[in-house]
Design a protein around this motif. Structure first.
Motif, PDB file in Angstrom:
ATOM      1  N   GLU A 165      -9.957  -2.579   0.551  1.00 53.22           N
ATOM      2  CA  GLU A 165      -9.802  -1.422  -0.340  1.00 53.22           C
ATOM      3  C   GLU A 165     -10.174  -0.128   0.375  1.00 53.22           C
ATOM      4  OE1 GLU A 165     -11.267   0.086  -4.775  1.00 53.22           O
ATOM      5  OE2 GLU A 165     -11.570  -1.996  -4.159  1.00 53.22           O
ATOM      6  N   GLN A 177      -7.405   0.789   2.860  1.00 56.75           N
ATOM      7  CA  GLN A 177      -6.261   1.404   2.191  1.00 56.75           C
ATOM      8  C   GLN A 177      -6.543   2.872   1.847  1.00 56.75           C
ATOM      9  OE1 GLN A 177      -3.808  -1.289  -0.638  1.00 56.75           O
ATOM     10  NE2 GLN A 177      -5.921  -1.911  -0.923  1.00 56.75           N
ATOM     11  N   THR A 195       0.822  -1.205   0.000  1.00 61.20           N
ATOM     12  CA  THR A 195       0.000   0.000   0.000  1.00 61.20           C
ATOM     13  C   THR A 195       0.857   1.255   0.000  1.00 61.20           C
ATOM     14  OG1 THR A 195      -1.783  -1.155   1.161  1.00 61.20           O
ATOM     15  CG2 THR A 195      -1.802   1.242   1.268  1.00 61.20           C
ATOM     16  N   GLN A 234      -0.076  -6.482   5.488  1.00 60.20           N
ATOM     17  CA  GLN A 234      -0.237  -5.079   5.125  1.00 60.20           C
ATOM     18  C   GLN A 234      -0.991  -4.321   6.217  1.00 60.20           C
ATOM     19  OE1 GLN A 234       0.776  -3.340   1.801  1.00 60.20           O
ATOM     20  NE2 GLN A 234       0.876  -2.131   3.668  1.00 60.20           N
ATOM     21  N   CYS A 275       0.381  -1.130   8.424  1.00 65.46           N
ATOM     22  CA  CYS A 275      -0.302   0.161   8.496  1.00 65.46           C
ATOM     23  C   CYS A 275      -0.710   0.515   9.925  1.00 65.46           C
ATOM     24  CB  CYS A 275      -1.535   0.149   7.596  1.00 65.46           C
ATOM     25  SG  CYS A 275      -1.163   0.089   5.822  1.00 65.46           S
ATOM     26  N   ARG A 280      -4.389   6.020   3.298  1.00 63.75           N
ATOM     27  CA  ARG A 280      -3.642   6.932   2.424  1.00 63.75           C
ATOM     28  C   ARG A 280      -4.055   8.383   2.629  1.00 63.75           C
ATOM     29  NH1 ARG A 280      -4.996   3.165  -1.808  1.00 63.75           N
ATOM     30  NH2 ARG A 280      -3.321   1.657  -2.082  1.00 63.75           N
ATOM     31  N   GLN A 308       0.230  -1.454  -5.714  1.00 67.33           N
ATOM     32  CA  GLN A 308      -0.110  -0.622  -4.563  1.00 67.33           C
ATOM     33  C   GLN A 308      -1.541  -0.859  -4.089  1.00 67.33           C
ATOM     34  OE1 GLN A 308       0.949   3.450  -5.172  1.00 67.33           O
ATOM     35  NE2 GLN A 308       0.291   4.123  -3.157  1.00 67.33           N
ATOM     36  N   GLU A 309      -2.400  -1.374  -4.957  1.00 62.95           N
ATOM     37  CA  GLU A 309      -3.811  -1.577  -4.613  1.00 62.95           C
ATOM     38  C   GLU A 309      -4.110  -3.005  -4.143  1.00 62.95           C
ATOM     39  OE1 GLU A 309      -5.761   0.956  -4.716  1.00 62.95           O
ATOM     40  OE2 GLU A 309      -4.415   2.353  -5.738  1.00 62.95           O
ATOM     41  N   HIS A 310      -3.095  -3.886  -4.131  1.00 58.43           N
ATOM     42  CA  HIS A 310      -3.326  -5.303  -3.841  1.00 58.43           C
ATOM     43  C   HIS A 310      -4.328  -5.910  -4.839  1.00 58.43           C
ATOM     44  CE1 HIS A 310      -1.305  -6.125   0.147  1.00 58.43           C
ATOM     45  NE2 HIS A 310      -1.096  -4.826  -0.024  1.00 58.43           N
TER      46      HIS A 310
END
Length: 220
Positions: free
Chosen positions: A149, A152, A3, A183, A187, A156, A26-28
Motif C-alpha cells: 500500500e 502504491q 494501480t 504490479q 511500476c 502515484r 486500484q488499491e488491490h
C-alpha cells in the motif's frame, strides 16, 4: 486490479468488450480482504453476501483457445523485446485445460450448477469448508499488504524510486502473491507495451517455482 486505474485497465476492457459492469480495484483491496494472489480469480458470493467458495483460479476458456489472441496482441513487440518469446512459450505450458490443474470447462459446469441449485449445489461449500480453504493472514502477509500500500502511494505521487524498496519488501514477505509481483514489476518497468525488465523478472520468478505451479489446483 491495477494501480494505474482506468487509464491502465481500459485498453484491456475495450478488447474484452464485457457485457457486464467492470470495476477496477486500484488499491488491490481484494488481495488484502479476500486473499486474492493471482488473476483471473473467482470468488462465489451468494445473495446474502456469504462467500461459498473462496478465491481460486477461474478461467472462462482453456488458455490454448485464447493464446492466439495473446500472440497477436504482442506481435509488434516480438522483435524489440528479446525475452518475449520465452514468456509466450512459458504461457503455452500453463496447466490450463481439460483434465489439467485448472480445468475451465469443469469450473464453468460447477458455476452453472450453483446458479441452478444455490445452497443445494455440491460445489457450494459450508462455512467451515470456506474457512479451511481460505488463506490465513499471517504477520508477514499483513506486513506485505502494508508495504504494498505504501509503495502504491509513493508511486502515484511521483516518488517511484522511493516505492521500489516497499514493492520489494511486499514481494519478499508474500512470495506467492503474483498480483503484487506483476504490479510491482509494471511500476518498476513502466511502458505502454511489455518491457524487457518485466518479462525477465516474471520468467526468473516462474523458473524458481515451475510453470506448473503458477496457479493453484482448483478442487471441485
Amino acid at each position: 486490479m491495477d494501480t494505474g486505474g482506468w487509464e491502465a485497465a481500459n485498453p484491456f476492457l475495450e478488447a474484452a468488450d464485457p457485457k457486464h459492469p467492470a470495476l477496477i480495484d486500484q488499491e488491490h483491496s481484494l488481495d488484502r480482504l479476500l486473499g486474492v494472489v493471482n488473476v483471473p480469480t473467482g470468488v462465489w458470493i451468494d445473495e446474502a453476501g456469504t462467500i461459498v467458495r473462496p478465491p481460486e483460479p477461474a478461467f472462462a476458456r482453456p488458455f490454448s483457445e485464447t493464446m492466439p489472441q495473446v500472440v497477436a496482441a504482442v506481435a509488434d513487440s516480438l522483435s524489440e523485446i528479446p525475452s518475449l518469446p520465452g514468456v509466450l512459450e512459458a504461457a503455452r505450458q500453463l496447466p490450463i485445460g481439460p483434465g489439467q490443474r485448472v480445468d475451465p470447462d469443469r469450473y464453468f459446469e460447477a458455476l452453472l450448477d450453483w446458479i441452478a441449485n444455490g445452497v443445494g449445489s455440491v460445489y457450494a461449500l459450508s462455512a467451515s469448508e470456506v474457512v479451511e480453504r481460505s488463506r490465513p493472514i499471517s504477520p508477514d502477509i499483513s506486513a506485505a499488504a502494508a508495504h504494498f500500500e505504501l509503495a502504491q502511494h509513493l508511486h502515484r505521487h511521483a516518488m517511484a524510486e522511493s516505492a521500489i524498496s516497499h514493492f520489494e519488501a511486499a514481494m519478499q514477505l508474500q512470495p506467492d502473491n503474483w498480483t503484487y509481483k506483476c504490479q510491482a514489476w509494471t511500476c518498476m518497468n513502466p511502458g505502454s507495451k511489455p518491457t524487457e525488465g518485466y518479462n525477465k523478472a516474471w520468467l526468473e520468478a516462474v523458473d524458481q517455482i515451475g510453470i506448473e505451479n503458477y496457479y493453484e489446483r482448483v478442487e471441485l
